[in-house]
Scaffold this motif. Structure first.
Motif, mmCIF file in Angstrom:
data_model
loop_
_atom_site.group_PDB
_atom_site.id
_atom_site.type_symbol
_atom_site.label_atom_id
_atom_site.label_comp_id
_atom_site.label_asym_id
_atom_site.label_seq_id
_atom_site.Cartn_x
_atom_site.Cartn_y
_atom_site.Cartn_z
ATOM 1 N N ARG A 1 0.795 -1.077 -0.109
ATOM 2 C CA ARG A 1 0.158 0.056 0.070
ATOM 3 C C ARG A 1 0.858 1.254 -0.040
ATOM 4 N NH1 ARG A 1 -3.831 0.236 4.944
ATOM 5 N NH2 ARG A 1 -2.519 1.979 5.709
ATOM 6 N N PHE A 2 1.911 1.174 0.894
ATOM 7 C CA PHE A 2 2.859 2.549 0.972
ATOM 8 C C PHE A 2 3.333 2.582 -0.600
ATOM 9 C CE2 PHE A 2 6.400 5.054 1.737
ATOM 10 C CZ PHE A 2 5.793 5.705 2.911
ATOM 11 N N VAL B 1 12.061 3.577 3.653
ATOM 12 C CA VAL B 1 10.722 3.583 4.608
ATOM 13 C C VAL B 1 11.249 2.537 5.799
ATOM 14 C CG1 VAL B 1 8.244 2.836 4.535
ATOM 15 C CG2 VAL B 1 9.577 3.685 2.487
ATOM 16 N N PRO B 2 11.115 3.209 6.872
ATOM 17 C CA PRO B 2 11.608 2.390 8.243
ATOM 18 C C PRO B 2 10.437 1.312 8.407
ATOM 19 C CG PRO B 2 10.630 4.563 8.802
ATOM 20 C CD PRO B 2 10.723 4.619 7.379
ATOM 21 N N GLY B 3 10.586 0.496 9.291
ATOM 22 C CA GLY B 3 9.708 -0.363 9.786
ATOM 23 C C GLY B 3 10.175 -1.016 11.167
ATOM 24 N N SER B 4 9.141 -1.788 11.810
ATOM 25 C CA SER B 4 9.491 -2.363 13.148
ATOM 26 C C SER B 4 10.870 -3.136 12.933
ATOM 27 C CB SER B 4 8.583 -3.139 13.540
ATOM 28 O OG SER B 4 8.796 -3.891 14.791
ATOM 29 N N PRO B 5 11.666 -3.369 14.056
ATOM 30 C CA PRO B 5 12.920 -4.024 14.328
ATOM 31 C C PRO B 5 12.416 -5.538 14.518
ATOM 32 C CG PRO B 5 13.363 -2.274 15.411
ATOM 33 C CD PRO B 5 11.547 -2.051 15.125
ATOM 34 N N ASN C 1 16.349 -0.710 7.755
ATOM 35 C CA ASN C 1 16.723 -0.246 9.078
ATOM 36 C C ASN C 1 18.300 -0.093 9.037
ATOM 37 O OD1 ASN C 1 14.025 0.331 9.771
ATOM 38 N ND2 ASN C 1 14.113 -1.467 11.239
ATOM 39 N N ASN C 2 19.044 -0.998 8.530
ATOM 40 C CA ASN C 2 20.507 -0.887 8.629
ATOM 41 C C ASN C 2 20.905 0.192 7.586
ATOM 42 O OD1 ASN C 2 20.588 -3.264 10.160
ATOM 43 N ND2 ASN C 2 21.158 -4.390 8.282
ATOM 44 N N ARG D 1 20.483 3.332 9.281
ATOM 45 C CA ARG D 1 21.756 3.597 10.378
ATOM 46 C C ARG D 1 22.864 4.114 9.739
ATOM 47 N NH1 ARG D 1 21.999 1.760 15.452
ATOM 48 N NH2 ARG D 1 24.218 1.199 15.281
ATOM 49 N N ILE E 1 18.388 8.383 3.653
ATOM 50 C CA ILE E 1 17.302 9.152 4.249
ATOM 51 C C ILE E 1 16.043 8.538 4.575
ATOM 52 C CG2 ILE E 1 15.810 11.402 3.448
ATOM 53 C CD1 ILE E 1 18.136 11.974 1.556
ATOM 54 N N LEU E 2 15.512 8.644 6.011
ATOM 55 C CA LEU E 2 14.352 8.214 6.481
ATOM 56 C C LEU E 2 12.900 8.565 5.498
ATOM 57 C CD1 LEU E 2 13.257 6.994 9.929
ATOM 58 C CD2 LEU E 2 11.574 8.317 8.384
ATOM 59 N N VAL E 3 12.135 7.814 5.064
ATOM 60 C CA VAL E 3 11.068 8.440 4.306
ATOM 61 C C VAL E 3 9.944 8.226 5.086
ATOM 62 C CG1 VAL E 3 9.624 8.101 2.227
ATOM 63 C CG2 VAL E 3 11.980 8.142 2.039
ATOM 64 N N ARG E 4 8.951 9.492 4.962
ATOM 65 C CA ARG E 4 7.707 9.183 5.751
ATOM 66 C C ARG E 4 6.388 9.362 4.900
ATOM 67 N NH1 ARG E 4 9.244 14.244 9.270
ATOM 68 N NH2 ARG E 4 9.847 14.870 7.149
ATOM 69 N N ASP F 1 9.042 13.862 1.533
ATOM 70 C CA ASP F 1 10.230 13.662 1.997
ATOM 71 C C ASP F 1 11.277 13.460 0.641
ATOM 72 O OD1 ASP F 1 9.877 14.181 4.648
ATOM 73 O OD2 ASP F 1 9.545 11.868 4.849
ATOM 74 N N PHE G 1 8.476 -5.066 22.654
ATOM 75 C CA PHE G 1 9.819 -4.622 22.213
ATOM 76 C C PHE G 1 10.495 -3.899 23.657
ATOM 77 C CE2 PHE G 1 13.440 -2.068 20.474
ATOM 78 C CZ PHE G 1 13.622 -2.802 19.440
ATOM 79 N N PRO H 1 12.400 2.306 15.195
ATOM 80 C CA PRO H 1 11.597 2.934 14.089
ATOM 81 C C PRO H 1 10.351 2.034 13.752
ATOM 82 C CG PRO H 1 13.294 1.530 13.224
ATOM 83 C CD PRO H 1 13.559 1.443 14.608
ATOM 84 N N GLY H 2 9.260 2.645 12.911
ATOM 85 C CA GLY H 2 8.368 1.977 12.771
ATOM 86 C C GLY H 2 7.556 2.521 11.530
ATOM 87 N N SER H 3 6.688 1.739 11.041
ATOM 88 C CA SER H 3 5.900 1.994 9.589
ATOM 89 C C SER H 3 5.532 3.671 9.854
ATOM 90 C CB SER H 3 4.860 1.123 9.412
ATOM 91 O OG SER H 3 4.042 1.722 8.356
ATOM 92 N N PRO H 4 5.691 4.247 8.555
ATOM 93 C CA PRO H 4 5.355 5.667 8.650
ATOM 94 C C PRO H 4 3.645 5.730 8.418
ATOM 95 C CG PRO H 4 6.767 5.352 7.077
ATOM 96 C CD PRO H 4 6.545 3.904 7.647
ATOM 97 N N LEU H 5 2.950 4.512 8.220
ATOM 98 C CA LEU H 5 1.669 4.276 8.313
ATOM 99 C C LEU H 5 1.023 4.317 9.511
ATOM 100 C CD1 LEU H 5 1.167 1.679 5.476
ATOM 101 C CD2 LEU H 5 1.049 4.245 5.017
ATOM 102 N N ASN I 1 9.920 8.403 13.959
ATOM 103 C CA ASN I 1 10.502 8.561 12.628
ATOM 104 C C ASN I 1 11.163 10.142 12.407
ATOM 105 O OD1 ASN I 1 10.194 6.162 12.003
ATOM 106 N ND2 ASN I 1 8.336 6.305 11.022
ATOM 107 N N ARG J 1 14.998 11.221 11.464
ATOM 108 C CA ARG J 1 15.382 11.962 10.626
ATOM 109 C C ARG J 1 16.128 13.300 10.979
ATOM 110 N NH1 ARG J 1 12.827 12.664 5.529
ATOM 111 N NH2 ARG J 1 13.058 14.689 5.459
ATOM 112 N N LEU K 1 19.010 5.391 15.239
ATOM 113 C CA LEU K 1 18.089 4.103 15.017
ATOM 114 C C LEU K 1 18.485 3.042 15.890
ATOM 115 C CD1 LEU K 1 16.338 3.299 11.664
ATOM 116 C CD2 LEU K 1 17.087 1.454 13.159
ATOM 117 N N ARG L 1 17.736 -1.070 16.597
ATOM 118 C CA ARG L 1 17.164 -2.256 16.159
ATOM 119 C C ARG L 1 17.138 -3.583 17.322
ATOM 120 N NH1 ARG L 1 22.131 -2.903 11.908
ATOM 121 N NH2 ARG L 1 22.976 -2.366 14.037
#
Lengths: 351, 351
Positions: free
Chosen positions: A121-122, A244-248, A257-258, A261, A265-268, A272, B122, B245-249, B257, B261, B266, B268
């Motif tokens: 979806r993203f 795009v970041p996500g849960s570890p 996520n690596n 780090r 650039i983190l994208v929301r 961005d 977490f 971090p987590g989903s921008p959604l 997030n 930025r 970040l 893990r």
């Protein structure tokens, strides 16, 4: 030769020799450039080296033409400028579809084949927003993120780079998308017509995805995933990498996520990315409407500098004092409107 | 006065005056320091200013003692060193529980009250791992992330900083956790005994959470959340800020997030934090076993420099050529083993 009428900065015999050299045994992108350097021309390289048979090339040429495609040879006017500067630029690309997209600013959207629903979806939302902002969306026609990105960008412009030959529909389930991109977007392939995709074709393909693009957006990249290879190539090529970041706790984001780090650039959301590049001046509103030019003042400048006598594009760029990419966009738009004619030696005139 | 037997670098009359000054009308943390500067001592400040009534202070003192607590006054030996250097250091803290925890390296774990199950899991895993690595986990006793972090760190050491007075259990549903922290960890409060928590107490509390800690770990922070205030205070105080971090959604990660930025690290897993600080030399294996000292060589150095004659801790730090924090940890360990005696003027001797 079917792809004769397209403008090139090189003469037809040298262009043909480049095609032969590119299809010759043991000639990769780097040795191709070295051979050009060493022998001074592809014609001479083809005389000195064990070159591909002219008959084999003619067969490929005909097969490609029957599939509705043509070659883009390094040195052709519509060979993508972003690729031409790479040390390992593909000597030849097969293309089916709207090569005019290559004159517009491109961004790659890549990620997991086994993407989550949220990830897809993203990708859909992001690709649609980037398309609306005027960017062409480049990806690899894979399942998951690639598919979502291509589908969302079909109305505004999308380029799919294939790992095998341009006739090789992979994965098979994406046949419908393959045909839609051929019709409404652009298919590109470095591998010769008829070559099935093999494992090592994929990282080679990925360098083209990133090489075409001003930036690469990574959505759901696991560790040691193909998307990470694309991101690494993008960094090597001096492209921006957006992630795009996500849960570890979700392995699909371990690579993502690596990358953050390591400085990506983190994208929301799309802003961005658009914030980094700005909106392109030529924005397509929809695939059904004629292309509209946002930067009217630039168009006026270019029109003012043009006449019925052919003018070199380089000269045009200097006179208009805008970027070569912007001039290329304006010229493509004028061409699509039937107002521009292209001539040898990368020059143009008004009709 | 109940809290007499605890060592302080200040004499009892001045210490008492500091308590009174801290409880005086219109004296906040900064004016407290200014008054000390201006008048040279809290005793003189209490004579010159409209100070709190001695009787009121005695009542608070008694109530606190009945609750099993005592005051930590700025200048006391066990007043946390990390707070003492802040421009807005709390002049007085109420404490119930194991103040020895304050001599160990602390890390704050903060985040959303309305945390997701994944976020709480977490927090649990992270706090347990940090505790195992030797860190005391600091948080605010709120629902969600705070609760998960405190509970996971109870066996290894946790500090809860309250927004109201130290007797004010908030939220009410955390009464069990409040009592567990009082028994096995440490409760701290800046607000006077009996003061209910009000809105502006929470950001003031948050500066103590971050101020105590070498770093702040943010888990699930929405935009304009209290956790972001804690992160901002941490940055102002020169603390490291770590963010999961987590989903921008997911709106629960919008603030998180944003922090990444802006340059936060970040996270893990716990190793991303431990890697920055290293493992503390004094690590507690379990609450039931005696405290064990990992850095035997440092302990040997400290023991070698100590005797039955009181030695200033500053002198000890210089002689051992290790950090003040490490010496403090070793001393705390020796004290818990019953081998160390503390004296006036921040000096110690072997028993």
């Amino acid at each position: 030769m079917f792809d004769g009428p397209f403008p090139s900065d090189i003469d037809p015999a040298e262009r043909r020799a480049r095609l032969r050299l590119a299809r010759s045994p043991r000639i990769g992108p780097i040795t191709f450039q070295e051979a050009l350097q060493h022998f001074g021309s592809a014609r001479r390289a083809c005389r000195e080296l064990p070159a591909a048979a002219e008959a084999d090339l003619a067969r490929e040429d005909q097969a490609l033409a029957r599939a509705g495609g043509r070659f883009l040879v390094l040195g052709d006017q519509d060979y993508p400028a972003s690729l031409a500067t790479l040390a390992d630029a593909p000597p030849v690309l097969s293309a089916i579809g709207d090569t005019g997209l290559l004159a517009r600013p491109m961004l790659a959207v890549v990620g997991a084949r086994e993407a989550s629903l949220a990830g897809r979806r993203f990708a859909t939302d992001l690709a649609a927003a980037l398309g609306q902002a005027g960017f062409v969306v480049v990806s690899g026609l894979a399942r998951g993120i690639d598919t979502a990105a291509h589908e969302a960008a079909l109305p505004t412009g999308t380029v799919a780079v294939l790992a095998g030959g341009i006739d090789q529909i992979y994965p098979r389930q994406n046949e419908g998308l393959y045909r839609a991109v051929a019709d409404r977007g652009l298919l590109l392939a470095e591998s010769p017509f008829g070559t099935p995709p093999i494992a090592r074709s994929f990282p080679r393909r990925n360098r083209i995805v990133s090489g075409l693009s001003a930036g690469v957006i990574v959505i759901e990249a696991a560790e040691q995933s193909g998307s990470l290879i694309t991101a690494q190539r993008a960094l090597d090529q001096g492209r921006e990498v957006f992630v795009v970041p996500g849960s570890p706790l979700d392995a699909r984001y371990a690579g993502s996520n690596n990358l953050i780090r390591e400085g990506a650039i983190l994208v929301r959301d799309a802003n961005d990315i658009i914030g980094v590049f700005g909106k392109p001046q030529v924005a397509r509103q929809s695939t059904d409407k004629p292309r509209e030019i946002a930067g009217d003042s630039v168009t006026a400048k270019v029109l003012g500098a043009l006449g019925s006598v052919p003018t070199a594009v380089d000269e045009l760029v200097r006179r208009c004092q805008v970027s070569a990419a912007t001039v290329a966009e304006v010229l493509t738009a004028l061409e699509l409107e039937g107002r521009l004619e292209r001539h040898r030696g990368n020059s143009v005139s008004l009709i």
